[in-house]
Design a protein around this motif. Structure first.
Motif, PDB file in Angstrom:
ATOM      1  N   THR A  76      32.159  43.040  40.173  1.00 18.09           N
ATOM      2  CA  THR A  76      31.478  43.118  38.881  1.00 18.09           C
ATOM      3  C   THR A  76      31.899  41.868  38.111  1.00 18.09           C
ATOM      4  O   THR A  76      32.755  41.104  38.573  1.00 18.09           O
ATOM      5  CB  THR A  76      31.873  44.365  38.054  1.00 18.09           C
ATOM      6  OG1 THR A  76      33.200  44.200  37.551  1.00 18.09           O
ATOM      7  CG2 THR A  76      31.761  45.646  38.857  1.00 18.09           C
ATOM      8  N   ASN A  77      31.344  41.690  36.914  1.00 20.76           N
ATOM      9  CA  ASN A  77      31.758  40.553  36.098  1.00 20.76           C
ATOM     10  C   ASN A  77      33.184  40.694  35.589  1.00 20.76           C
ATOM     11  O   ASN A  77      33.790  39.711  35.173  1.00 20.76           O
ATOM     12  CB  ASN A  77      30.810  40.366  34.913  1.00 20.76           C
ATOM     13  CG  ASN A  77      29.479  39.796  35.342  1.00 20.76           C
ATOM     14  OD1 ASN A  77      29.379  39.107  36.344  1.00 20.76           O
ATOM     15  ND2 ASN A  77      28.446  40.107  34.589  1.00 20.76           N
ATOM     16  N   LEU A  78      33.730  41.920  35.617  1.00 20.92           N
ATOM     17  CA  LEU A  78      35.053  42.179  35.062  1.00 20.92           C
ATOM     18  C   LEU A  78      36.112  42.574  36.075  1.00 20.92           C
ATOM     19  O   LEU A  78      37.287  42.677  35.719  1.00 20.92           O
ATOM     20  CB  LEU A  78      34.956  43.286  33.996  1.00 20.92           C
ATOM     21  CG  LEU A  78      34.064  42.979  32.799  1.00 20.92           C
ATOM     22  CD1 LEU A  78      33.943  44.197  31.909  1.00 20.92           C
ATOM     23  CD2 LEU A  78      34.601  41.789  32.026  1.00 20.92           C
ATOM     24  N   SER A  79      35.731  42.835  37.319  1.00 21.74           N
ATOM     25  CA  SER A  79      36.739  43.259  38.299  1.00 21.74           C
ATOM     26  C   SER A  79      36.556  42.509  39.612  1.00 21.74           C
ATOM     27  O   SER A  79      35.451  42.117  39.976  1.00 21.74           O
ATOM     28  CB  SER A  79      36.676  44.766  38.534  1.00 21.74           C
ATOM     29  OG  SER A  79      35.465  45.124  39.137  1.00 21.74           O
ATOM     30  N   ALA A  80      37.685  42.333  40.283  1.00 18.86           N
ATOM     31  CA  ALA A  80      37.663  41.566  41.528  1.00 18.86           C
ATOM     32  C   ALA A  80      38.765  42.044  42.457  1.00 18.86           C
ATOM     33  O   ALA A  80      39.778  42.585  42.020  1.00 18.86           O
ATOM     34  CB  ALA A  80      37.855  40.080  41.233  1.00 18.86           C
ATOM     35  N   ILE A  81      38.542  41.802  43.736  1.00 13.28           N
ATOM     36  CA  ILE A  81      39.615  41.906  44.722  1.00 13.28           C
ATOM     37  C   ILE A  81      40.326  40.561  44.659  1.00 13.28           C
ATOM     38  O   ILE A  81      39.699  39.522  44.825  1.00 13.28           O
ATOM     39  CB  ILE A  81      39.063  42.151  46.135  1.00 13.28           C
ATOM     40  CG1 ILE A  81      38.297  43.473  46.186  1.00 13.28           C
ATOM     41  CG2 ILE A  81      40.192  42.134  47.165  1.00 13.28           C
ATOM     42  CD1 ILE A  81      37.519  43.665  47.485  1.00 13.28           C
ATOM     43  N   ILE A  82      41.614  40.580  44.373  1.00  9.65           N
ATOM     44  CA  ILE A  82      42.381  39.343  44.230  1.00  9.65           C
ATOM     45  C   ILE A  82      43.252  39.175  45.461  1.00  9.65           C
ATOM     46  O   ILE A  82      44.052  40.048  45.784  1.00  9.65           O
ATOM     47  CB  ILE A  82      43.242  39.377  42.957  1.00  9.65           C
ATOM     48  CG1 ILE A  82      42.348  39.622  41.740  1.00  9.65           C
ATOM     49  CG2 ILE A  82      44.040  38.082  42.820  1.00  9.65           C
ATOM     50  CD1 ILE A  82      43.110  39.928  40.474  1.00  9.65           C
ATOM     51  N   ILE A  83      43.086  38.041  46.141  1.00 10.78           N
ATOM     52  CA  ILE A  83      43.833  37.778  47.368  1.00 10.78           C
ATOM     53  C   ILE A  83      44.734  36.569  47.146  1.00 10.78           C
ATOM     54  O   ILE A  83      44.251  35.440  47.037  1.00 10.78           O
ATOM     55  CB  ILE A  83      42.890  37.513  48.552  1.00 10.78           C
ATOM     56  CG1 ILE A  83      41.931  38.697  48.737  1.00 10.78           C
ATOM     57  CG2 ILE A  83      43.697  37.232  49.821  1.00 10.78           C
ATOM     58  CD1 ILE A  83      40.848  38.450  49.745  1.00 10.78           C
TER      59      ILE A  83
END
Length: 85
Positions: free
Chosen positions: A54-61
């Motif tokens: 979404t514009n506000l959430s991400a999977i961060i690697i």
């Protein structure tokens, strides 16, 4: 809010698998699947990949956590990132 509850589905180790079909993310208490079409964008910085669903959430690697797989992961994400540009 982060200190409330156990947050098993947010904090801790995540196992992330990539395939031609999409992404599977496994946590201690859950598993989620997302097709590549489910991503809004892929952003790469010096130390991280951000896979925005979404514009506000991400999977961060964090790249430091995938040292052995970094070249292969970079190939996969670069190939997929092209479709967002």
């Amino acid at each position: 809010m982060m200190e409330e509850g156990k947050n098993k589905n947010l904090l801790g180790n995540h196992l992330i698998e990539f395939s031609e079909d999409g992404i599977v993310q496994r946590l201690e208490a859950s598993e989620s699947k997302m097709s590549w079409e489910g991503l809004e964008k892929i952003v790469e910085t010096e130390g991280y990949y951000f896979l925005y669903n979404t514009n506000l959430s991400a999977i961060i690697i964090p790249k430091e956590k995938v040292v052995d797989e970094l070249i292969e992961l970079d190939k996969i994400l670069t190939n997929k990132k092209d479709r967002f540009e």
